[in-house]
Design an enzyme around this catalytic site. Structure first.
Site, PDB file in Angstrom:
ATOM      1  N   GLN A 238     -13.086   6.412 -31.508  1.00 32.28           N
ATOM      2  CA  GLN A 238     -13.468   7.526 -32.361  1.00 32.28           C
ATOM      3  C   GLN A 238     -13.961   7.047 -33.733  1.00 32.28           C
ATOM      4  OE1 GLN A 238     -13.437  10.510 -31.052  1.00 32.28           O
ATOM      5  NE2 GLN A 238     -14.134  11.672 -32.831  1.00 32.28           N
TER       6      GLN A 238
ATOM      7  N   ARG B 103     -19.518   0.229 -42.293  1.00 32.97           N
ATOM      8  CA  ARG B 103     -20.351   1.386 -41.986  1.00 32.97           C
ATOM      9  C   ARG B 103     -20.370   2.350 -43.174  1.00 32.97           C
ATOM     10  NH1 ARG B 103     -24.493   3.584 -38.952  1.00 32.97           N
ATOM     11  NH2 ARG B 103     -24.012   5.726 -38.314  1.00 32.97           N
TER      12      ARG B 103
ATOM     13  N   PRO C  67       0.811  -1.229   0.000  1.00 31.52           N
ATOM     14  CA  PRO C  67       0.000   0.000   0.000  1.00 31.52           C
ATOM     15  C   PRO C  67       0.839   1.272   0.000  1.00 31.52           C
ATOM     16  CG  PRO C  67      -0.965  -1.610   1.499  1.00 31.52           C
ATOM     17  CD  PRO C  67       0.348  -2.177   1.037  1.00 31.52           C
TER      18      PRO C  67
ATOM     19  N   GLY D  96       4.926   1.353  -4.018  1.00 32.07           N
ATOM     20  CA  GLY D  96       4.640   0.847  -5.343  1.00 32.07           C
ATOM     21  C   GLY D  96       5.863   1.006  -6.222  1.00 32.07           C
ATOM     22  N   SER D  97       6.040   2.222  -6.736  1.00 28.89           N
ATOM     23  CA  SER D  97       7.216   2.492  -7.569  1.00 28.89           C
ATOM     24  C   SER D  97       8.513   2.347  -6.782  1.00 28.89           C
ATOM     25  CB  SER D  97       7.117   3.904  -8.157  1.00 28.89           C
ATOM     26  OG  SER D  97       5.992   4.020  -9.002  1.00 28.89           O
TER      27      SER D  97
ATOM     28  N   GLU E 236       3.340  -3.136 -13.729  1.00 28.69           N
ATOM     29  CA  GLU E 236       4.755  -3.494 -13.950  1.00 28.69           C
ATOM     30  C   GLU E 236       5.650  -2.257 -14.028  1.00 28.69           C
ATOM     31  OE1 GLU E 236       5.551  -6.351 -13.469  1.00 28.69           O
ATOM     32  OE2 GLU E 236       4.146  -7.793 -14.300  1.00 28.69           O
TER      33      GLU E 236
ATOM     34  N   THR F 262      -2.372  -9.261  -8.734  1.00 33.28           N
ATOM     35  CA  THR F 262      -3.143  -9.973  -9.751  1.00 33.28           C
ATOM     36  C   THR F 262      -3.248 -11.437  -9.353  1.00 33.28           C
ATOM     37  OG1 THR F 262      -2.369  -8.471 -11.469  1.00 33.28           O
ATOM     38  CG2 THR F 262      -3.242 -10.584 -12.198  1.00 33.28           C
TER      39      THR F 262
ATOM     40  N   TRP G 268      -2.395  -4.687  -4.780  1.00 34.30           N
ATOM     41  CA  TRP G 268      -2.504  -4.748  -6.243  1.00 34.30           C
ATOM     42  C   TRP G 268      -2.006  -6.086  -6.787  1.00 34.30           C
ATOM     43  CZ3 TRP G 268      -5.634  -1.034  -6.976  1.00 34.30           C
ATOM     44  CH2 TRP G 268      -5.503   0.169  -6.275  1.00 34.30           C
TER      45      TRP G 268
END
Length: 386
Positions: A342, A274, A135, A138-139, A369, A165, A163
């Site tokens: 878009q 389209r 917590p 991180g970096s 990562e 996975t 975090w």
């Protein structure tokens, strides 16, 4: 709507590698594409898909055949990850994370440890997770505080990882923890079984994307882990973590290219069908130029991650190239998926088409990562060293 464009042609080093990629495409069509949208919408973790991939030999591709792996170059493994990501990024990222979690044992474990645990880990029945972030760190991974204290033939572990996975779903965790207060030199790696008493998962995070991939905190409350599960030596954990992350960054780069390719395929198919003002919108320069730029960016990103993988396969240093690939490929995925939305206009903004999901997933890939700002820092340090 799954991709309708033909699969991208790729040059692979062997006939076996070509067959593996064809098998992957078949699984993507038959197993992943029909389920991806539903599972993502319902935030369902597809555990059975990973068993299927394992039985097909796709969970241990870069690891030695003597332990049940595929014995394939990293270049081949990454192209399999990319192919999975064209339809279901949660599964592709899961394969990348599982491969990352196996790395400490495969690269730093003793021969006895590898023989004992690696075959089951890469054979498909067991799913892995990688426990580095916390917590408050991180970096700045070297600032982690989860502590492991030796007590006889065991380590007693306390702390919280964030975090993660596959958190709560994994069968084993590559745990980076502190065994002394000596900064980065005080970190060690423990291969932790998922059913360890004292190990528990927090509630799954409610994420913007990757909803089919469970992410949760992992809590260690006097969790006892056998001392023979130490990977490498005490104090070697940070070195293990950095080496693992170089490969993990390439996995995320491949995921990003797959997501971008899926978005490009969907946008191109839509633009061909389209019609406005009596002709397909792809005939209009505004759209055709946009699609041309998207395709060019995807090709460039693919070439960058493959060259980094080939350096790894040749035994050359590839840390700088891995950071470049992660940075460029994920930024490319963000641009391409945004442009795909878009191209589809209003339809791009609704869940009937997959491009809005691809755009949400691309955002996450710029963060995991190591954020792309950290990648720039890594690249800059490499350049400063000459």
């Amino acid at each position: 709507m799954p991709s309708t464009s033909p699969s991208v042609d790729r040059t692979l080093p062997t006939e076996e590698a070509t067959a593996l990629l064809e098998l992957t495409r078949e699984l993507v069509r038959e197993e992943l594409a029909p389920r991806a949208a539903t599972y993502e919408a319902e935030s369902r973790f597809p555990r059975d898909v990973f068993r299927t991939l394992g039985k097909a030999g796709l969970l241990g591709l870069p690891y030695p055949e003597q332990y049940g792996g595929g014995g394939q170059p990293f270049e081949v493994y990454l192209q399999v990850v990319e192919e999975l990501a064209t339809v279901w990024a949660s599964v592709a990222e899961g394969v990348s994370v599982h491969t990352l979690a196996c790395f400490p044992l495969a690269a730093f474990g003793t021969e006895e440890q590898r023989r004992q645990w690696l075959p089951d880990m890469i054979g498909g029945e067991l799913l892995g997770a990688y426990c580095l972030s916390e917590p408050q760190s991180g970096s700045d991974a070297a600032a982690l505080s989860t502590k492991a204290v030796r007590d006889g033939d065991e380590y007693v572990v306390n702390g919280t990882k964030a975090w993660i996975t596959h958190g709560g779903e994994a069968d084993f965790y590559a745990l980076l923890c502190r065994t002394s207060d000596d900064g980065a030199r005080g970190i060690s790696c423990l291969l932790t079984p998922g059913d360890t008493p004292g190990l528990s998962a927090g509630p799954p995070e409610r994420k913007m994307g990757f909803k089919g991939s469970t992410t949760a905190q992992m809590r260690f409350d006097d969790a006892r882990i056998a001392a023979d599960r130490l990977m490498g030596e005490e104090g070697q954990g940070f070195k293990i973590a950095l080496a693992a992350l170089d490969g993990g960054r390439l996995g995320i780069a491949a995921c990003a290219v797959g997501v971008a390719q899926g978005a490009l395929d969907a946008a191109l198919a839509y633009a061909k069908e389209r019609e406005q003002f009596g002709r397909p919108i792809l005939d209009f320069q505004g759209v055709s130029f946009m699609v041309a730029d998207m395709a060019t960016q995807v090709e460039a990103a693919r070439a960058l991650y493959l060259e980094a993988a080939r350096r790894r396969d040749r035994g050359q240093s590839f840390g700088k190239q891995a950071a470049m690939a992660k940075l460029f490929c994920t930024d490319t995925a963000m641009r391409v998926t945004t442009d795909a939305v878009q191209v589809l206009g209003g339809y791009g903004y609704v869940e009937d088409y997959p491009v809005e999901r691809y755009m949400r997933e691309a955002k996450a890939l710029q963060i995991v990562e190591g954020t792309n700002q950290i990648q720039r820092l890594v690249i800059g340090r490499h350049l400063a060293k000459g």
